[in-house]
Design an enzyme around this catalytic site. Structure first.
Site, PDB file in Angstrom:
ATOM      1  N   PHE A 129       0.879  -1.176   0.000  1.00 34.35           N
ATOM      2  CA  PHE A 129       0.000   0.000   0.000  1.00 34.35           C
ATOM      3  C   PHE A 129       0.911   1.219   0.000  1.00 34.35           C
ATOM      4  O   PHE A 129       1.566   1.508   1.006  1.00 34.35           O
ATOM      5  CB  PHE A 129      -0.861  -0.050   1.260  1.00 34.35           C
ATOM      6  CG  PHE A 129      -1.963   0.965   1.362  1.00 34.35           C
ATOM      7  CD1 PHE A 129      -3.153   0.797   0.682  1.00 34.35           C
ATOM      8  CD2 PHE A 129      -1.823   2.075   2.189  1.00 34.35           C
ATOM      9  CE1 PHE A 129      -4.191   1.715   0.819  1.00 34.35           C
ATOM     10  CE2 PHE A 129      -2.855   2.994   2.335  1.00 34.35           C
ATOM     11  CZ  PHE A 129      -4.046   2.810   1.648  1.00 34.35           C
ATOM     12  N   ALA A 130       1.003   1.920  -1.124  1.00 28.06           N
ATOM     13  CA  ALA A 130       1.982   3.001  -1.297  1.00 28.06           C
ATOM     14  C   ALA A 130       1.291   4.359  -1.210  1.00 28.06           C
ATOM     15  O   ALA A 130       0.800   4.897  -2.198  1.00 28.06           O
ATOM     16  CB  ALA A 130       2.710   2.855  -2.634  1.00 28.06           C
ATOM     17  N   LEU A 131       1.291   4.919   0.009  1.00 34.69           N
ATOM     18  CA  LEU A 131       0.614   6.182   0.278  1.00 34.69           C
ATOM     19  C   LEU A 131       1.576   7.253   0.788  1.00 34.69           C
ATOM     20  O   LEU A 131       1.573   8.391   0.305  1.00 34.69           O
ATOM     21  CB  LEU A 131      -0.500   5.946   1.305  1.00 34.69           C
ATOM     22  CG  LEU A 131      -1.407   7.110   1.667  1.00 34.69           C
ATOM     23  CD1 LEU A 131      -2.217   7.564   0.460  1.00 34.69           C
ATOM     24  CD2 LEU A 131      -2.341   6.705   2.809  1.00 34.69           C
ATOM     25  N   THR A 132       2.422   6.916   1.767  1.00 34.51           N
ATOM     26  CA  THR A 132       3.292   7.890   2.434  1.00 34.51           C
ATOM     27  C   THR A 132       4.385   8.406   1.501  1.00 34.51           C
ATOM     28  O   THR A 132       4.960   7.637   0.722  1.00 34.51           O
ATOM     29  CB  THR A 132       3.933   7.250   3.674  1.00 34.51           C
ATOM     30  OG1 THR A 132       2.899   6.824   4.551  1.00 34.51           O
ATOM     31  CG2 THR A 132       4.843   8.230   4.397  1.00 34.51           C
ATOM     32  N   GLN A 341       9.891  -2.887  32.904  1.00 33.63           N
ATOM     33  CA  GLN A 341      10.339  -2.437  34.227  1.00 33.63           C
ATOM     34  C   GLN A 341      10.322  -3.591  35.236  1.00 33.63           C
ATOM     35  O   GLN A 341      11.226  -3.712  36.074  1.00 33.63           O
ATOM     36  CB  GLN A 341       9.442  -1.297  34.707  1.00 33.63           C
ATOM     37  CG  GLN A 341      10.025  -0.477  35.839  1.00 33.63           C
ATOM     38  CD  GLN A 341      11.144   0.442  35.371  1.00 33.63           C
ATOM     39  OE1 GLN A 341      11.389   0.592  34.176  1.00 33.63           O
ATOM     40  NE2 GLN A 341      11.836   1.052  36.325  1.00 33.63           N
ATOM     41  N   GLY A 344      13.343  -5.712  34.982  1.00 33.43           N
ATOM     42  CA  GLY A 344      14.623  -5.106  35.327  1.00 33.43           C
ATOM     43  C   GLY A 344      15.569  -5.139  34.135  1.00 33.43           C
ATOM     44  O   GLY A 344      15.152  -5.004  32.975  1.00 33.43           O
ATOM     45  N   GLU A 368      -0.823   4.302   9.720  1.00 36.27           N
ATOM     46  CA  GLU A 368      -2.275   4.321   9.502  1.00 36.27           C
ATOM     47  C   GLU A 368      -2.968   5.388  10.348  1.00 36.27           C
ATOM     48  O   GLU A 368      -4.065   5.182  10.874  1.00 36.27           O
ATOM     49  CB  GLU A 368      -2.874   2.929   9.733  1.00 36.27           C
ATOM     50  CG  GLU A 368      -2.407   1.925   8.694  1.00 36.27           C
ATOM     51  CD  GLU A 368      -3.137   0.605   8.753  1.00 36.27           C
ATOM     52  OE1 GLU A 368      -4.369   0.618   8.977  1.00 36.27           O
ATOM     53  OE2 GLU A 368      -2.483  -0.431   8.560  1.00 36.27           O
TER      54      GLU A 368
END
Length: 388
Positions: A129-132, A341, A344, A368
């Site tokens: 999906f080529a949008l950005t 956390q 540790g 998204e």
């Protein structure tokens, strides 16, 4: 063992419960932890394995090899939640088959659907999906990639970046400016085979949780008229409609990560010594565990409500999907941080599940529609409803 009591909620039916049970068993028997070596090869193998097992059939309608007559968001969410709990890369592989074919499902001609969807369901074609773009992420309306009309179709010039499955995809659903009107009203969607002349993978991108990502360049790429998905100038609406379906499932993936983190943390605090007892005996630890449980149940309620509204009520769920994605991704980050956390120093050691989860979850608050965008969507809908 992750809490499964949510499967009895009224948002889900017996078919969903069977799906969750069968997929969980398949994941336990089949999926191995990603080793971080050849991620491209791992993703290709996962797509094929998911296809062979029939799970990718949930990504397409029944007419093209799918399970349901139309896409069932609750099934997609259950699958992503379960896969993410077992393997972040498996979730990624599944999700991109859905997102990269969703626009074809919604807008494709019969010929386009026949050419791509059955192969997606079988795991034979890898989708993207080529949008950005380099200069625009969430601001889709400002995209700069241009598709100019020619005598035979379109000529495309521009670039896309952070494209999932970039470099391994067999085809891309591409969004480009065609100029019918200013802003978002002048964008169109196309389906483009990866071997189309003029399309080049110019950079492979490395991110904190390894996935196939790339920057694509388009240089005088010629597309026939038959590559257009839906009507010219309606690409922005097509992108938003596709994201409306799959945005809920991003929250589901985050939920899967959070459930795994809670399981890992619970097991750890039961055996980690603190004074004369264990970390689980400590009131501060118990308070953190309670917060984690609360965040997880709240996310699940929002996610499966959003899916139910679309699947059962048949109404647009943009607001509810935004609420689900926002809360689930933000709270999963918090749940996983608490788990780290509790571990540790071991929690930031490579190879420990909570360390991998810490890296996996971060991108979900960005792609998204970033968390900040979801807040705008929610606030605007709230104001519109209040005015009405």
């Amino acid at each position: 063992m992750a809490d499964r009591s949510f499967l009895d909620w009224p948002f889900l039916d017996d078919g969903h419960r069977r799906l969750a049970d069968e997929l969980d068993a398949w994941c336990a028997a089949t999926l191995a932890p990603a080793h971080g070596g050849d991620v491209d090869a791992e993703c290709r193998a996962l797509v094929r394995s998911l296809g062979d097992a029939g799970w990718l059939r949930y990504c397409v309608p029944a007419a093209y090899g799918g399970i349901h007559e139309t896409l069932d968001i609750r099934s997609l969410a259950l699958i992503r939640e379960t896969l993410a709990r077992h393997s972040g890369l498996a979730d990624f592989a599944f999700a991109m088959q859905g997102l990269g074919s969703g626009t074809i499902t919604l807008l494709g001609t019969e010929a386009q659907k026949r050419a791509y969807l059955p192969a997606v369901a079988r795991g034979e074609k890898i989708a993207a999906f080529a949008l950005t773009e380099p200069a625009s992420g969430s601001d889709v309306a400002s995209m700069e990639t241009i598709a100019e009309r020619t005598a035979n179709g379109y000529r495309v010039n521009g670039a896309k970046t952070y494209i999932s499955n970039g470099g391994i995809a067999d085809y891309y659903v591409l969004f480009a400016r065609t100029g019918e009107a200013p802003g978002s009203r002048g964008i169109s969607a196309f389906v483009v085979d990866a071997d189309t002349p003029g399309l080049a993978v110019t950079e492979r991108l490395e991110v904190i949780a390894p996935h196939p990502l790339a920057t694509l360049a388009f240089t005088d790429m010629a597309l026939p008229e038959t590559a257009l998905l839906g009507e010219a100038g309606r690409g922005f609406a097509a992108a938003m409609a596709t994201l409306d379906i799959f945005r809920t499932t991003v929250g589901a993936a985050a939920l899967g990560f959070a459930r795994r983190a809670l399981d890992e943390a619970t097991a750890r605090v039961r055996v980690r010594r603190l004074g004369n007892g264990t970390l689980a005996d400590n009131p501060i630890t118990q308070s953190k565990l309670a917060e984690m449980v609360l965040d997880i149940d709240t996310s699940a309620l929002l996610i499966y409500r959003a899916g139910w509204l679309r699947d059962v009520r048949g109404v647009r769920n943009t607001r509810e999907a935004a609420l689900a994605k926002l809360h689930a991704t933000d709270s999963a980050q918090s749940v996983i941080d608490k788990a780290v956390q509790m571990f540790g120093g071991l929690g930031v050691t490579v190879g420990v599940p909570v360390e991998a989860l810490y890296r996996e979850v971060r991108a979900l608050r960005i792609y998204e529609g970033a968390s900040e965008v979801q807040k705008v969507v929610i606030a605007r809908q709230h104001l519109a409803d209040s005015a009405a």
